[in-house]
Every structure is written in structure tokens, then in C-alpha cells.
Scaffold this active site. Structure first.
Site, PDB file in Angstrom:
ATOM      1  N   ASP A  30       0.865  -1.178   0.000  1.00  0.00           N
ATOM      2  CA  ASP A  30       0.000   0.000   0.000  1.00  0.00           C
ATOM      3  C   ASP A  30       0.901   1.227   0.000  1.00  0.00           C
ATOM      4  O   ASP A  30       2.099   1.137   0.304  1.00  0.00           O
ATOM      5  CB  ASP A  30      -0.879  -0.014   1.259  1.00  0.00           C
ATOM      6  CG  ASP A  30      -1.945   1.077   1.279  1.00  0.00           C
ATOM      7  OD1 ASP A  30      -2.197   1.680   0.220  1.00  0.00           O
ATOM      8  OD2 ASP A  30      -2.523   1.314   2.349  1.00  0.00           O
ATOM      9  N   HIS A  31       0.355   2.361  -0.364  1.00  0.00           N
ATOM     10  CA  HIS A  31       1.089   3.620  -0.273  1.00  0.00           C
ATOM     11  C   HIS A  31       0.857   4.238   1.103  1.00  0.00           C
ATOM     12  O   HIS A  31      -0.264   4.634   1.423  1.00  0.00           O
ATOM     13  CB  HIS A  31       0.627   4.591  -1.362  1.00  0.00           C
ATOM     14  CG  HIS A  31       1.021   4.188  -2.741  1.00  0.00           C
ATOM     15  ND1 HIS A  31       0.177   4.268  -3.820  1.00  0.00           N
ATOM     16  CD2 HIS A  31       2.181   3.677  -3.219  1.00  0.00           C
ATOM     17  CE1 HIS A  31       0.794   3.841  -4.906  1.00  0.00           C
ATOM     18  NE2 HIS A  31       2.010   3.474  -4.561  1.00  0.00           N
ATOM     19  N   PHE A  53      -4.996   4.187   0.796  1.00  0.00           N
ATOM     20  CA  PHE A  53      -6.156   3.467   0.250  1.00  0.00           C
ATOM     21  C   PHE A  53      -5.842   2.869  -1.121  1.00  0.00           C
ATOM     22  O   PHE A  53      -6.668   2.871  -2.015  1.00  0.00           O
ATOM     23  CB  PHE A  53      -7.388   4.373   0.197  1.00  0.00           C
ATOM     24  CG  PHE A  53      -7.811   4.877   1.549  1.00  0.00           C
ATOM     25  CD1 PHE A  53      -8.511   4.060   2.420  1.00  0.00           C
ATOM     26  CD2 PHE A  53      -7.476   6.156   1.962  1.00  0.00           C
ATOM     27  CE1 PHE A  53      -8.890   4.513   3.676  1.00  0.00           C
ATOM     28  CE2 PHE A  53      -7.850   6.624   3.221  1.00  0.00           C
ATOM     29  CZ  PHE A  53      -8.559   5.796   4.086  1.00  0.00           C
ATOM     30  N   HIS A  54      -4.616   2.330  -1.249  1.00  0.00           N
ATOM     31  CA  HIS A  54      -4.170   1.704  -2.490  1.00  0.00           C
ATOM     32  C   HIS A  54      -3.650   0.292  -2.224  1.00  0.00           C
ATOM     33  O   HIS A  54      -2.564  -0.067  -2.673  1.00  0.00           O
ATOM     34  CB  HIS A  54      -3.069   2.539  -3.150  1.00  0.00           C
ATOM     35  CG  HIS A  54      -3.483   3.904  -3.548  1.00  0.00           C
ATOM     36  ND1 HIS A  54      -2.567   4.934  -3.729  1.00  0.00           N
ATOM     37  CD2 HIS A  54      -4.709   4.423  -3.820  1.00  0.00           C
ATOM     38  CE1 HIS A  54      -3.219   6.029  -4.082  1.00  0.00           C
ATOM     39  NE2 HIS A  54      -4.517   5.747  -4.132  1.00  0.00           N
ATOM     40  N   PRO A  55      -4.388  -0.569  -1.525  1.00  0.00           N
ATOM     41  CA  PRO A  55      -3.868  -1.914  -1.254  1.00  0.00           C
ATOM     42  C   PRO A  55      -3.795  -2.751  -2.530  1.00  0.00           C
ATOM     43  O   PRO A  55      -4.681  -2.695  -3.388  1.00  0.00           O
ATOM     44  CB  PRO A  55      -4.885  -2.490  -0.267  1.00  0.00           C
ATOM     45  CG  PRO A  55      -6.153  -1.763  -0.580  1.00  0.00           C
ATOM     46  CD  PRO A  55      -5.735  -0.374  -0.954  1.00  0.00           C
TER      47      PRO A  55
END
Length: 381
Positions: free
Chosen positions: A137-138, A312-314
Site C-alpha cells: 500500500d502507499h 487506500f491503495h492496497p
């Protein structure tokens, strides 16, 4: 425009197409919006297709597991309004539960690490150790500022008149603050000159809050967000129970490597240098967080650990590959079973160096071609 001017003055190029020939530079985000509203995949893809006779959309449903006969996927079990139901597949089952939901559903279906499934009491269909592993994730950390001018979303939300005006502006004309994304402007940059590509992204959000769920702060405020684009850290998704309604355990393992820790600190330092520009200082009365007293690298790292969070980039929990820990092959088919593909961000081998929405749409477009056995488009000249 003040942030863009500060970045250009610091030597960063103006970039009006982050998806073009180069990612480096500062400019406005490209967004999936249309007529002032978010054009999601539901709006842009699903709704136009819902009149087709070969499509049925079932809502208020919760997927429980993929059904198997031997090692072949033959359908899906789900609950709709509390009633157990099943659908059967004539050709294939396509799982698109996202980087959190897809590995959970696979494990509930008996596809995953055998020892973990046995611990949860799930019968093993196929021992596939990589399911739920390699989560990326980021991670982001923020610099929060008090604004010198009453021009932020905080100010709108503190005024009943401005809230009504902003709402009417959106409803009547599709203009104003409600038509823009959280952070319109971004900078992609490198914290070290020897890097081949940007490793951090900066975004300006025109509001500030201690935590979003607590509401906005009662003063004029805005936020500079720093994202690490290429993390090395890997986490995992695991079942908490064999019940589909129980959310899985998410263990992101952020900042687990020295590179990740060094990069987020360097990003915060670079962000402060950009905010020190006269182009930005005219908007700033004070740095609220981490605060001027936090100057050294240890303090900035502690700030990032304590207040940072997900972008919110899993991705990558059902990653593509041919090694023993890979979950899907190059055509998105789950290794070791038949009739089952995964089509979502979980198949990315590593998290991409940007927002994941457009890339996930591309994965779905490619999957559509694979399912229909369509030839790929010719390469651009």
C-alpha cells in the site's frame, strides 16, 4: 497555483500529464470525473450494460465462498438479505473482491496457505501459500498548516451561509468546491538523484483534520500529504474466522524496511522546503503538525509512524507470477485450480507508483479481452 509555483522555483518541471512520457513534475491530477461528478466503474461501465439480457446484477448480497467440484470452480455461494443462495458458472468464475476481499474469499473457499486454513477450520481445496501475502500500500504522512486566508474547506464548513452557497453552486451549476477531488495538485519527485523514477508524491488538500472521522479543525487549515510510491514493506491478509461476515485481519507492516523509513522522512523534509517558498508562505501562519519543534530525522519518523496512514491503495495479495508464492498466472487464472480468475488490484506484483484506480480498470479491460479470447491491440507507432 502557489504550490505549483513553489515546485517550479525549486527546479521541478511542470507536468500536465502524469501518465505520459514522464511522471516527474508538478501539475493537476487527471481524474475520472464527468460533469462535476465522479465517473466510477459502476457509472461508466456497469450501468450502461445493465439493459443487456445476458447481465443480472444482484445487490444486497455478501459473497461467502467459491464453489468447487474437485479443483474446478463451478459457482458462488452468497447471502442476500440473510438468505443463503448459490449461482452456477457455465464457463468460469471471476473474483473481483479487491486486495482485501479477494484473498479472504479465496481462503474461505479453501484456496490458500494450508496451515492457516486448517487453523481456521476451512477444508483445503488447494494449498496456495501466497494467497493473502505480499500486501502493499502507499503509506502517507502529513504536514498540517494553519492558513492565513479564509479560503479552505474548513472555513466553508464553519459557515452555514457558505455551506448553503456551496451546495447550491453544486446542485445548480455543477461547479465549486464539491466538484473537485480531495487534492487537485500533485508533485512526483525523487528524494535521491540516482533514482530512475520518482519515489514520493506530494498532494495539497484544502482542508485539515486530526483524523477524518473526527471532522475538520475549527480554523483555516490545509494539508501537504507525502506518499511513498515504491515501498519495500509487505504485509498480509489473514482470516479471523471461517465466517464470511467477519472482516479479515489486515497487517500492512508499514515502514518495515530502512528504505521505507528513510524515504518517508526525506519526503517530509522535501515537503517542508517547498512550504518555505514565498509562494506558499503567504498562505501559512503556522505549521500545526508535526510542529516547528520537530526538526531531526528521528522526530519526523516518529511523526510519520504516529500520525501517518493508508493511501487506500492496497494491492498484491493475489499477485501475478510464476514462482511458488504467486497466486495467478499471466492470464489471471488461479494456480492449481480450474475455472477461476482474479481480476482486481490484488494481482499486481507490486503496488504501482501512483493511484491504483486507472491501473485496476486497465486490468479489467485486459481480463475482458482474455475472457473473450480477443487479440491485443496493435502497438502504437
Amino acid at each position: 497555483e502557489g504550490f505549483i509555483a513553489a515546485c517550479v522555483e525549486a527546479g521541478h518541471p511542470r507536468n500536465d500529464d502524469f501518465n505520459g512520457a514522464r511522471q516527474d513534475g508538478v501539475g493537476y491530477h487527471q481524474t475520472t470525473t464527468r460533469r462535476g461528478r465522479r465517473c466510477s466503474t459502476a457509472v461508466g461501465y456497469l450501468r450502461p450494460a445493465m439493459k443487456r439480457p445476458n447481465l443480472q446484477v444482484i445487490t444486497r448480497a455478501h459473497t461467502e465462498r467459491v464453489l468447487f467440484e474437485g479443483r474446478r470452480a463451478v459457482g458462488v455461494a452468497f447471502r442476500q438479505d440473510g438468505v443463503a443462495r448459490q449461482v452456477r458458472a457455465r464457463r468460469e468464475v471471476v473474483l473481483s473482491g479487491g486486495a482485501i476481499g479477494s484473498p479472504q474469499i479465496l481462503m474461505l473457499s479453501g484456496i490458500g496457505p494450508a496451515a492457516h486454513l486448517a487453523e481456521m477450520g476451512v477444508p483445503v481445496v488447494h494449498d496456495l501459500p501466497g494467497v493473502g501475502s505480499d500486501l502493499q500500500d502507499h503509506y502517507s504522512a502529513a504536514i498540517k498548516l494553519k492558513c492565513a486566508l479564509p479560503i479552505t474547506v474548513n472555513d466553508v464548513m464553519q459557515s452555514s451561509v457558505r455551506k448553503v452557497r456551496t451546495g447550491l453552486e453544486y446542485l445548480l451549476f455543477r461547479k465549486g468546491a464539491l466538484t473537485v477531488i480531495t487534492a487537485e495538485v500533485a508533485l512526483f519527485a525523487r528524494t535521491r538523484p540516482e533514482l530512475a523514477t520518482p519515489d514520493v508524491k506530494f498532494s495539497i488538500a484544502t482542508f485539515s483534520a486530526d483524523r477524518p472521522q473526527d471532522g475538520l479543525q475549527p480554523w483555516s487549515g490545509f494539508t501537504l500529504l507525502v506518499y511513498q510510491l515504491r515501498p519495500e514493506s509487505r504485509g498480509e491478509i489473514r482470516l479471523k474466522s471461517p465466517r464470511a461476515e467477519d472482516a479479515p485481519a489486515m497487517r500492512p507492516n508499514y515502514l518495515a524496511t530502512e528504505t521505507d523509513r528513510r524515504t518517508i522522512v526525506a519526503g517530509l523534509q522535501m515537503g517542508r522546503s517547498l512550504l518555505a517558498s514565498p509562494h506558499m508562505q503567504r498562505f501559512i501562519t503556522a505549521e500545526y503538525l508535526p510542529g516547528p519543534e520537530v526538526r531531526d530525522e528521528a522526530g519526523l519518523l516518529e511523526h510519520a509512524r504516529r500520525t501517518g496512514g493508508t493511501g487506500f491503495h492496497p494491492t498484491s495479495t493475489c499477485r501475478m507470477g510464476s514462482d511458488p508464492r504467486a497466486v495467478v498466472d499471466a492470464e489471471l487464472r488461479v494456480h492449481g485450480v480450474e475455472g477461476l480468475r482474479v481480476v482486481d488490484a490484488s494481482v499486481m506484483p507490486t503496488v504501482i507508483s501512483g493511484n491504483t484506480n486507472a491501473a485496476t480498470i486497465m486490468i479489467a479491460e485486459k481480463a475482458s479481452d482474455l475472457l473473450r479470447a480477443r487479440a491485443p491491440l496493435a502497438a502504437a507507432a
